[in-house]
Structures are given as C-alpha cells and as structure tokens.
Motif scaffolding. Structure first.
Motif, mmCIF file in Angstrom:
data_model
loop_
_atom_site.group_PDB
_atom_site.id
_atom_site.type_symbol
_atom_site.label_atom_id
_atom_site.label_comp_id
_atom_site.label_asym_id
_atom_site.label_seq_id
_atom_site.Cartn_x
_atom_site.Cartn_y
_atom_site.Cartn_z
ATOM 1 N N GLU A 77 0.673 -1.134 0.062
ATOM 2 C CA GLU A 77 -0.052 -0.001 -0.303
ATOM 3 C C GLU A 77 1.006 1.115 0.177
ATOM 4 O O GLU A 77 0.615 2.233 -0.897
ATOM 5 C CB GLU A 77 -0.803 -0.062 1.219
ATOM 6 C CG GLU A 77 -1.988 1.153 1.278
ATOM 7 C CD GLU A 77 -2.866 1.142 2.456
ATOM 8 O OE1 GLU A 77 -2.641 2.001 3.301
ATOM 9 O OE2 GLU A 77 -3.579 0.267 2.459
ATOM 10 N N GLU A 78 2.040 1.171 0.810
ATOM 11 C CA GLU A 78 2.831 2.484 0.773
ATOM 12 C C GLU A 78 3.639 2.625 -0.440
ATOM 13 O O GLU A 78 3.652 3.804 -0.978
ATOM 14 C CB GLU A 78 3.859 2.330 2.075
ATOM 15 C CG GLU A 78 3.254 2.274 3.437
ATOM 16 C CD GLU A 78 4.293 2.032 4.382
ATOM 17 O OE1 GLU A 78 4.279 2.384 5.640
ATOM 18 O OE2 GLU A 78 5.072 0.927 4.117
ATOM 19 N N LEU A 79 3.805 1.645 -1.214
ATOM 20 C CA LEU A 79 4.850 1.651 -2.380
ATOM 21 C C LEU A 79 3.698 2.185 -3.559
ATOM 22 O O LEU A 79 4.002 2.997 -4.130
ATOM 23 C CB LEU A 79 5.257 0.143 -2.769
ATOM 24 C CG LEU A 79 6.091 0.271 -3.953
ATOM 25 C CD1 LEU A 79 7.317 1.117 -3.967
ATOM 26 C CD2 LEU A 79 6.558 -1.296 -4.170
ATOM 27 N N ARG A 80 2.524 1.677 -3.519
ATOM 28 C CA ARG A 80 1.638 2.204 -4.602
ATOM 29 C C ARG A 80 1.121 3.623 -4.086
ATOM 30 O O ARG A 80 1.247 4.378 -5.200
ATOM 31 C CB ARG A 80 0.105 1.359 -4.580
ATOM 32 C CG ARG A 80 0.000 0.086 -5.047
ATOM 33 C CD ARG A 80 -1.126 -0.571 -5.179
ATOM 34 N NE ARG A 80 -1.035 -2.031 -5.446
ATOM 35 C CZ ARG A 80 -0.785 -2.952 -4.451
ATOM 36 N NH1 ARG A 80 -0.972 -2.670 -3.198
ATOM 37 N NH2 ARG A 80 -0.736 -4.184 -4.807
ATOM 38 N N ALA A 81 1.148 3.969 -2.900
ATOM 39 C CA ALA A 81 0.701 5.505 -2.813
ATOM 40 C C ALA A 81 1.843 6.389 -3.199
ATOM 41 O O ALA A 81 1.581 7.353 -3.833
ATOM 42 C CB ALA A 81 0.423 5.618 -1.274
ATOM 43 N N ILE A 82 3.139 6.192 -2.561
ATOM 44 C CA ILE A 82 4.395 7.003 -3.097
ATOM 45 C C ILE A 82 4.443 7.019 -4.600
ATOM 46 O O ILE A 82 4.742 8.185 -5.084
ATOM 47 C CB ILE A 82 5.620 6.743 -2.116
ATOM 48 C CG1 ILE A 82 6.334 7.885 -2.401
ATOM 49 C CG2 ILE A 82 5.995 5.218 -2.956
ATOM 50 C CD1 ILE A 82 7.679 7.665 -1.471
ATOM 51 N N ILE A 83 4.348 6.071 -5.171
ATOM 52 C CA ILE A 83 4.741 5.931 -6.735
ATOM 53 C C ILE A 83 3.419 6.895 -7.245
ATOM 54 O O ILE A 83 3.728 7.635 -8.115
ATOM 55 C CB ILE A 83 4.541 4.389 -7.291
ATOM 56 C CG1 ILE A 83 6.057 3.972 -6.763
ATOM 57 C CG2 ILE A 83 4.752 4.661 -8.824
ATOM 58 C CD1 ILE A 83 6.050 2.471 -7.202
ATOM 59 N N GLY A 84 1.971 6.530 -6.950
ATOM 60 C CA GLY A 84 1.159 7.439 -7.604
ATOM 61 C C GLY A 84 1.303 9.039 -7.225
ATOM 62 O O GLY A 84 1.076 9.595 -8.178
ATOM 63 N N GLU A 85 1.743 9.357 -6.117
ATOM 64 C CA GLU A 85 1.900 10.570 -5.751
ATOM 65 C C GLU A 85 3.239 11.081 -6.471
ATOM 66 O O GLU A 85 3.148 12.350 -6.984
ATOM 67 C CB GLU A 85 2.135 10.641 -4.166
ATOM 68 C CG GLU A 85 1.023 10.512 -3.193
ATOM 69 C CD GLU A 85 1.346 10.511 -1.841
ATOM 70 O OE1 GLU A 85 2.402 11.213 -1.435
ATOM 71 O OE2 GLU A 85 0.864 9.787 -1.120
ATOM 72 N N ALA A 86 4.421 10.441 -6.662
ATOM 73 C CA ALA A 86 5.524 10.902 -7.326
ATOM 74 C C ALA A 86 4.944 11.102 -8.879
ATOM 75 O O ALA A 86 5.321 12.392 -9.246
ATOM 76 C CB ALA A 86 6.485 9.828 -7.320
ATOM 77 N N ILE A 87 4.171 10.101 -9.244
ATOM 78 C CA ILE A 87 3.864 10.436 -10.696
ATOM 79 C C ILE A 87 2.949 11.761 -10.964
ATOM 80 O O ILE A 87 3.191 12.393 -11.719
ATOM 81 C CB ILE A 87 2.897 9.227 -11.359
ATOM 82 C CG1 ILE A 87 4.136 7.915 -11.567
ATOM 83 C CG2 ILE A 87 2.394 9.502 -12.620
ATOM 84 C CD1 ILE A 87 3.471 6.899 -12.127
ATOM 85 N N GLU A 88 1.855 11.915 -9.726
ATOM 86 C CA GLU A 88 0.977 13.047 -9.979
ATOM 87 C C GLU A 88 1.796 14.304 -9.860
ATOM 88 O O GLU A 88 1.699 15.422 -10.281
ATOM 89 C CB GLU A 88 0.151 12.817 -8.788
ATOM 90 C CG GLU A 88 -1.095 14.009 -8.681
ATOM 91 C CD GLU A 88 -1.976 14.029 -10.049
ATOM 92 O OE1 GLU A 88 -2.418 15.121 -10.404
ATOM 93 O OE2 GLU A 88 -2.289 12.838 -10.547
ATOM 94 N N SER A 89 2.969 14.376 -8.996
ATOM 95 C CA SER A 89 3.504 15.653 -8.668
ATOM 96 C C SER A 89 4.517 16.148 -10.089
ATOM 97 O O SER A 89 4.818 17.252 -10.101
ATOM 98 C CB SER A 89 4.538 15.391 -7.491
ATOM 99 O OG SER A 89 5.560 14.522 -7.636
ATOM 100 N N LEU A 90 4.715 14.953 -10.758
ATOM 101 C CA LEU A 90 5.534 15.413 -11.916
ATOM 102 C C LEU A 90 4.600 15.500 -13.229
ATOM 103 O O LEU A 90 5.306 15.669 -14.269
ATOM 104 C CB LEU A 90 6.491 14.096 -12.363
ATOM 105 C CG LEU A 90 7.568 13.951 -11.073
ATOM 106 C CD1 LEU A 90 8.497 12.783 -11.430
ATOM 107 C CD2 LEU A 90 8.553 15.271 -10.928
#
Length: 157
Positions: A77-90
C-alpha cells in the motif's frame, strides 16, 4: 518487507512508467511525461529489494539530498501510494485544474487510490474541487484540511 518481484509487479502496474534495466540487475522506471527534468520515479530497484522513489515534490516523506525515499521496508500500500503521488507531482496540470485554480493559491491533495482534490483559497473561503465540481466550502484552511484528512487525503504539494 516485499521482495524484488513483488515490488516489480507493483511498479509495473503503473502504465505511465517505462522500465530501464541498469547495471548489477538493478531497474529504473522513468516517467517520460514529467513536467520537470526529473524523469526517474523509481531508481535502482535492486534484486535484494532495496530501491528509491522520487518524492522531492511531496510533503510528508523523509528524502535524501536528491529527493529520494528508500523503499526497502515499504508495504504494498505504501509503495503504490508513493509512486502514484510521485507521478502526480511530475504530471502536467489538467485543463480542469488550470481552469479552477487560475492564479489563486492552491494545493493538491491525494488519497491512497490516487484520486486528487484541489484546495483553493477564493475570496476568504477555502473550496475543495474534484475536477471542475465543487466538493465543499470551508471558512478556514484548518477546517478544509481537517475535512480532507478525515476523507483519507494528504497534501501532495
């Protein structure tokens, strides 16, 4: 702790990312549509399970000097969240985000499913938008932030 193949499976579930094999069996994942020069979202995922995710534009993560977070001990869950947030931020702003926010102070909030809401200060009020739709209006930033947190969102940028 997730093993290499489990992490790889989660990362490969993001179609926006492009796999790049590097030395010593390590793998990078690039986000070609990044609005910044930063393209690596996942950096040096190693067969031992260690690796890094770019979080330089995100609030709430302890990053190194390059904006990277070590994901060695992350849950799925943490890995999915941070990757999704990273993509969104970029990612570039959507037309809806640009239309709603204009020049106003804005914040983007995200939940663990990758859904985003905009918090915008307008005429002494704080409005929450889902795309072009007004989701709520609050008298103070604190009230709006509390609402978003209760709904499972956290500040993205």
């Amino acid at each position: 702790m997730l093993n290499f193949n489990e992490k790889l499976s989660i990362i490969e579930s993001f179609p926006q990312l492009e796999r790049k094999d590097v030395s010593l069996g390590r793998v990078n994942f690039h986000f070609a549509d990044s609005v910044t020069e930063k393209k690596n979202v996942v950096y040096h995922l190693h067969p031992n399970g260690n690796g890094f995710v770019y979080a330089g534009e995100l609030a709430g993560y302890q990053t190194d000097a390059k904006g990277m977070v070590n994901i060695r001990d992350f849950s799925a869950e943490e890995l999915r969240a941070i990757i999704g947030e990273a993509i969104e931020s970029l990612s570039p702003k959507t037309v809806e985000e640009a239309a709603v926010a204009g020049e106003a102070h804005e914040e983007k909030w995200i939940n663990n499913d990758g859904h985003t809401l905009l918090l915008i200060e307008e005429e002494d009020m704080w409005n929450v938008y889902a795309g072009l739709n007004l989701d709520g209006t609050f008298n103070s930033y604190g009230e709006a932030a509390e609402y978003l947190e209760e709904e499972g969102f956290r500040l993205l940028s």
